[in-house]
Write an enzyme that holds these catalytic residues in place. Structure first.
Site, PDB file in Angstrom:
ATOM      1  N   ARG A 105       0.911  -1.153   0.004  1.00 30.42           N
ATOM      2  CA  ARG A 105      -0.054  -0.080  -0.063  1.00 30.42           C
ATOM      3  C   ARG A 105       0.824   1.252  -0.031  1.00 30.42           C
ATOM      4  O   ARG A 105       1.087   1.928  -0.934  1.00 30.42           O
ATOM      5  CB  ARG A 105      -0.914   0.149   1.362  1.00 30.42           C
ATOM      6  CG  ARG A 105      -2.104   0.906   1.205  1.00 30.42           C
ATOM      7  CD  ARG A 105      -1.702   2.354   1.683  1.00 30.42           C
ATOM      8  NE  ARG A 105      -1.190   2.329   2.942  1.00 30.42           N
ATOM      9  CZ  ARG A 105      -0.539   3.741   3.573  1.00 30.42           C
ATOM     10  NH1 ARG A 105      -0.632   4.725   2.546  1.00 30.42           N
ATOM     11  NH2 ARG A 105      -0.316   3.289   4.642  1.00 30.42           N
TER      12      ARG A 105
ATOM     13  N   HIS B  39       8.628   7.360   8.273  1.00 26.74           N
ATOM     14  CA  HIS B  39       9.199   7.405   7.093  1.00 26.74           C
ATOM     15  C   HIS B  39      10.656   7.619   7.277  1.00 26.74           C
ATOM     16  O   HIS B  39      11.088   8.133   8.249  1.00 26.74           O
ATOM     17  CB  HIS B  39       8.522   8.355   6.041  1.00 26.74           C
ATOM     18  CG  HIS B  39       7.191   7.835   5.411  1.00 26.74           C
ATOM     19  ND1 HIS B  39       7.022   7.590   4.206  1.00 26.74           N
ATOM     20  CD2 HIS B  39       5.802   7.617   6.105  1.00 26.74           C
ATOM     21  CE1 HIS B  39       5.847   7.169   3.969  1.00 26.74           C
ATOM     22  NE2 HIS B  39       5.073   7.237   5.301  1.00 26.74           N
TER      23      HIS B  39
ATOM     24  N   CYS C 199       3.847   9.463   0.240  1.00 22.43           N
ATOM     25  CA  CYS C 199       2.616   9.843   0.191  1.00 22.43           C
ATOM     26  C   CYS C 199       2.355  10.947  -0.985  1.00 22.43           C
ATOM     27  O   CYS C 199       3.287  11.949  -1.222  1.00 22.43           O
ATOM     28  CB  CYS C 199       1.871  10.373   1.439  1.00 22.43           C
ATOM     29  SG  CYS C 199       0.413  11.048   1.436  1.00 22.43           S
TER      30      CYS C 199
ATOM     31  N   ASN D 104       9.120   4.729   3.442  1.00 21.18           N
ATOM     32  CA  ASN D 104       9.060   4.368   4.668  1.00 21.18           C
ATOM     33  C   ASN D 104      10.407   3.657   5.357  1.00 21.18           C
ATOM     34  O   ASN D 104      11.245   3.164   4.512  1.00 21.18           O
ATOM     35  CB  ASN D 104       8.066   3.218   4.614  1.00 21.18           C
ATOM     36  CG  ASN D 104       6.440   3.615   4.349  1.00 21.18           C
ATOM     37  OD1 ASN D 104       6.352   3.980   3.208  1.00 21.18           O
ATOM     38  ND2 ASN D 104       5.712   3.692   5.492  1.00 21.18           N
TER      39      ASN D 104
HETATM   40  P1  HMG Z   1     -13.207  13.737  -3.362  1.00 17.29           P
HETATM   41  O1  HMG Z   1     -12.868  14.104  -4.689  1.00 17.29           O
HETATM   42  O2  HMG Z   1     -13.742  14.854  -2.347  1.00 17.29           O
HETATM   43  O3  HMG Z   1     -14.407  12.674  -3.397  1.00 17.29           O
HETATM   44  O4  HMG Z   1     -12.107  12.637  -2.870  1.00 17.29           O
HETATM   45  P2  HMG Z   1     -16.126  12.858  -3.595  1.00 17.29           P
HETATM   46  O5  HMG Z   1     -16.824  12.239  -2.416  1.00 17.29           O
HETATM   47  O6  HMG Z   1     -16.370  14.334  -4.058  1.00 17.29           O
HETATM   48  O7  HMG Z   1     -16.221  11.973  -4.887  1.00 17.29           O
HETATM   49  C1  HMG Z   1     -15.745  12.384  -6.151  1.00 17.29           C
HETATM   50  C2  HMG Z   1     -15.634  11.098  -7.104  1.00 17.29           C
HETATM   51  O8  HMG Z   1     -15.020  10.046  -6.829  1.00 17.29           O
HETATM   52  C3  HMG Z   1     -17.215  10.391  -7.250  1.00 17.29           C
HETATM   53  O9  HMG Z   1     -17.373   9.864  -8.473  1.00 17.29           O
HETATM   54  C4  HMG Z   1     -17.065   9.369  -6.076  1.00 17.29           C
HETATM   55  O10 HMG Z   1     -18.158   8.244  -6.423  1.00 17.29           O
HETATM   56  C5  HMG Z   1     -15.670   8.681  -6.072  1.00 17.29           C
HETATM   57  P3  HMG Z   1     -18.061  10.368  -9.632  1.00 17.29           P
HETATM   58  O11 HMG Z   1     -19.481  10.812  -9.187  1.00 17.29           O
HETATM   59  O12 HMG Z   1     -17.138  11.810 -10.018  1.00 17.29           O
HETATM   60  O13 HMG Z   1     -17.821   9.391 -10.859  1.00 17.29           O
HETATM   61  N1  HMG Z   1     -15.337   8.286  -5.025  1.00 17.29           N
HETATM   62  C6  HMG Z   1     -14.742   6.939  -4.745  1.00 17.29           C
HETATM   63  N2  HMG Z   1     -14.684   6.068  -5.724  1.00 17.29           N
HETATM   64  C7  HMG Z   1     -14.030   4.929  -5.168  1.00 17.29           C
HETATM   65  N3  HMG Z   1     -13.824   4.648  -3.928  1.00 17.29           N
HETATM   66  C8  HMG Z   1     -13.783   5.671  -2.872  1.00 17.29           C
HETATM   67  C9  HMG Z   1     -14.424   6.948  -3.347  1.00 17.29           C
HETATM   68  N4  HMG Z   1     -14.844   8.204  -2.804  1.00 17.29           N
HETATM   69  C10 HMG Z   1     -15.127   8.791  -3.693  1.00 17.29           C
HETATM   70  N5  HMG Z   1     -13.451   5.410  -1.778  1.00 17.29           N
HETATM   71  C11 HMG Z   1     -11.313  10.873  -1.241  1.00 17.29           C
HETATM   72  C12 HMG Z   1     -12.274  12.267  -1.419  1.00 17.29           C
HETATM   73  C13 HMG Z   1     -11.391  10.427   0.098  1.00 17.29           C
HETATM   74  C14 HMG Z   1     -11.975   9.744  -1.932  1.00 17.29           C
HETATM   75  C15 HMG Z   1     -10.059  11.131  -2.112  1.00 17.29           C
HETATM   76  O14 HMG Z   1      -9.470  12.261  -1.724  1.00 17.29           O
HETATM   77  C16 HMG Z   1      -9.075  10.117  -1.943  1.00 17.29           C
HETATM   78  O15 HMG Z   1      -9.213   8.865  -2.122  1.00 17.29           O
HETATM   79  N6  HMG Z   1      -7.784  10.388  -1.204  1.00 17.29           N
HETATM   80  C17 HMG Z   1      -6.797   9.334  -0.756  1.00 17.29           C
HETATM   81  C18 HMG Z   1      -5.588   9.844  -0.941  1.00 17.29           C
HETATM   82  C19 HMG Z   1      -4.556   8.658  -0.436  1.00 17.29           C
HETATM   83  O16 HMG Z   1      -4.840   7.556  -0.762  1.00 17.29           O
HETATM   84  N7  HMG Z   1      -3.450   9.096   0.188  1.00 17.29           N
HETATM   85  C20 HMG Z   1      -2.471   8.175   0.453  1.00 17.29           C
HETATM   86  C21 HMG Z   1      -2.707   7.559   1.659  1.00 17.29           C
HETATM   87  S1  HMG Z   1      -2.542   8.366   3.221  1.00 17.29           S
HETATM   88  C22 HMG Z   1      -0.797   8.020   3.688  1.00 17.29           C
HETATM   89  O17 HMG Z   1      -0.133   7.754   2.973  1.00 17.29           O
HETATM   90  C23 HMG Z   1      -0.357   8.317   5.115  1.00 17.29           C
HETATM   91  C24 HMG Z   1      -0.304   6.935   5.828  1.00 17.29           C
HETATM   92  O18 HMG Z   1       0.889   6.389   5.198  1.00 17.29           O
HETATM   93  C25 HMG Z   1       0.544   7.369   7.241  1.00 17.29           C
HETATM   94  C26 HMG Z   1       1.730   8.569   7.205  1.00 17.29           C
HETATM   95  O19 HMG Z   1       2.383   8.354   6.601  1.00 17.29           O
HETATM   96  O20 HMG Z   1       1.340   9.744   8.006  1.00 17.29           O
HETATM   97  C27 HMG Z   1      -1.570   6.339   6.086  1.00 17.29           C
HETATM   98 MG    MG Z   2       2.810   6.518   5.226  1.00 14.28          MG
END
Ligand code: HMG
Ligand code: MG
Length: 299
Positions: free
Chosen positions: A9, A207, A238, A247
């Site tokens: 992931r 990280h 990220c 990481n």
């Molecule tokens: P958004 O654009 O605000 O979503 O994104 P929305 O609710 O306005 O929806 C827009 C479109 O996306 C819609 O489709 C929804 O249906 C669809 P449309 O009507 O345009 O066809 N949609 C989805 N489709 C599939 N799965 C879903 C989903 N949600 C909405 N879950 C959202 C909001 C949260 C979805 C977006 O911002 C997102 O996916 N963000 C994730 C980013 C990410 O993965 N970042 C990395 C992980 S975090 C990290 O790495 C940190 C960590 O490792 C810890 C650390 O290191 O600190 C954990």
């Molecule tokens: Mg991370």
């Protein structure tokens, strides 16, 4: 000691070169064959936000056909109700919700404030507990030391978010130094702020952008913590955190723990080879120190 392997992931989410699902499945098989038990295999985020992980359904089905899968603890990231519905459909009982100690970061990462994210989590946790008798819910708190957009973060701000997640009933929090910026002095300052929280409910997610991750592990280990996230080959980053590097490499963590007399049950030589196929696909050479040492000694 629990080690949560996040390479499928966190390790891959930032990579632009598409990695075929069967290669991801082989990575996971290699990881568990090396002795790792807990693996975060992907995420149910919006595919347009993180295209690399859009194949979570195919991957999930594929790894559940692999041997011994019933003994393993596979989990996946869930950002919102839509992602949760996708997870439930596949029977994913271990989920990781994610927020941060900085609004500036959550807005970039999930398009929500911290408060909005927590509000969404409440109903997800409730539904999740009803659906699965073996549910496990992790709550990530990112930017524990510094936010790439808002600067320094105080331990108090981190504690506030941790308390809210624990009140909601998450099984553990994972504290993320998202950009790999902290030093042990900051880890110890945060640990001072964690009084009253059972240590087994806290995982550390460092990280290693600046090479300080293992020093931070050492500080947390000395303070009695025993859950660490890591990513084989030091893969990671990220997409929504400017400057986030890889990481903590699982190889470095395993070497450090074993050499310190803490048994892990992981075979370092097998682990060191686990990422080689994917590194080749990405056109990268291994860089994690303990991985390089292990590969050199088995040549
Ligand atoms: P958004 O654009 O605000 O979503 O994104 P929305 O609710 O306005 O929806 C827009 C479109 O996306 C819609 O489709 C929804 O249906 C669809 P449309 O009507 O345009 O066809 N949609 C989805 N489709 C599939 N799965 C879903 C989903 N949600 C909405 N879950 C959202 C909001 C949260 C979805 C977006 O911002 C997102 O996916 N963000 C994730 C980013 C990410 O993965 N970042 C990395 C992980 S975090 C990290 O790495 C940190 C960590 O490792 C810890 C650390 O290191 O600190 C954990
Ligand atoms: Mg991370």
């Amino acid at each position: 000691m629990r080690i949560v392997e996040v390479s499928p992931r966190d390790g891959l989410q930032n990579e632009k070169t598409p990695i075929p699902t069967d290669q991801k499945a082989r990575l996971i098989l290699n990881l568990v064959q090396s002795g790792l038990v807990e693996v975060e295999v992907g995420s149910f985020v919006a595919p347009q936000w993180v295209p690399q992980l859009a194949d979570i359904r195919e991957l999930w089905e594929c790894i559940h056909q692999q041997p011994f899968s019933s003994n393993l603890l596979y989990s996946a990231l869930v950002p919102n109700e839509k992602g949760h519905a996708r997870a439930i459909e596949l029977g994913v009982s271990r989920i990781a919700l994610f927020t941060a100690a900085s609004d500036a970061f959550t807005l970039k990462n999930i398009n929500m404030t911290i408060e909005q994210s927590l509000l969404g989590f409440e109903s997800i946790i409730q539904t999740h507990r009803q659906k699965f008798s073996n549910s496990f819910v992790r709550g990530y708190v990112s930017t524990i030391f510094e936010c790439p957009y808002a600067g320094r973060i105080t331990p108090r701000a981190v504690r506030t978010v941790i308390d809210k997640l624990l009140e909601m009933g998450v099984d553990e929090v994972s504290l993320g130094d998202t950009t790999g910026i902290g030093c042990p002095v900051e880890t110890r300052a945060l640990i001072n702020e964690l009084q009253g929280i059972p240590k087994e409910k806290v995982a550390w997610h460092f990280h290693d952008t600046r090479g300080t991750a293992i020093a931070n592990v050492s500080a947390a280990l000395d303070a009695g913590f025993s859950v660490f996230d890591a990513s084989a080959g030091g893969l990671g980053g990220c997409p929504y955190a400017k400057g986030a590097g890889g990481n903590l490499a699982t190889e470095d963590l395993i070497y450090f723990l074993e050499r310190s007399g803490v048994p892990t049950g992981v075979d370092l030589d097998l682990l060191s080879r686990a990422t080689l196929e994917i590194l080749q696909t990405l056109g990268k050479l291994p860089t994690a120190k303990a991985q390089l040492a292990s590969l050199a000694s088995s040549e």
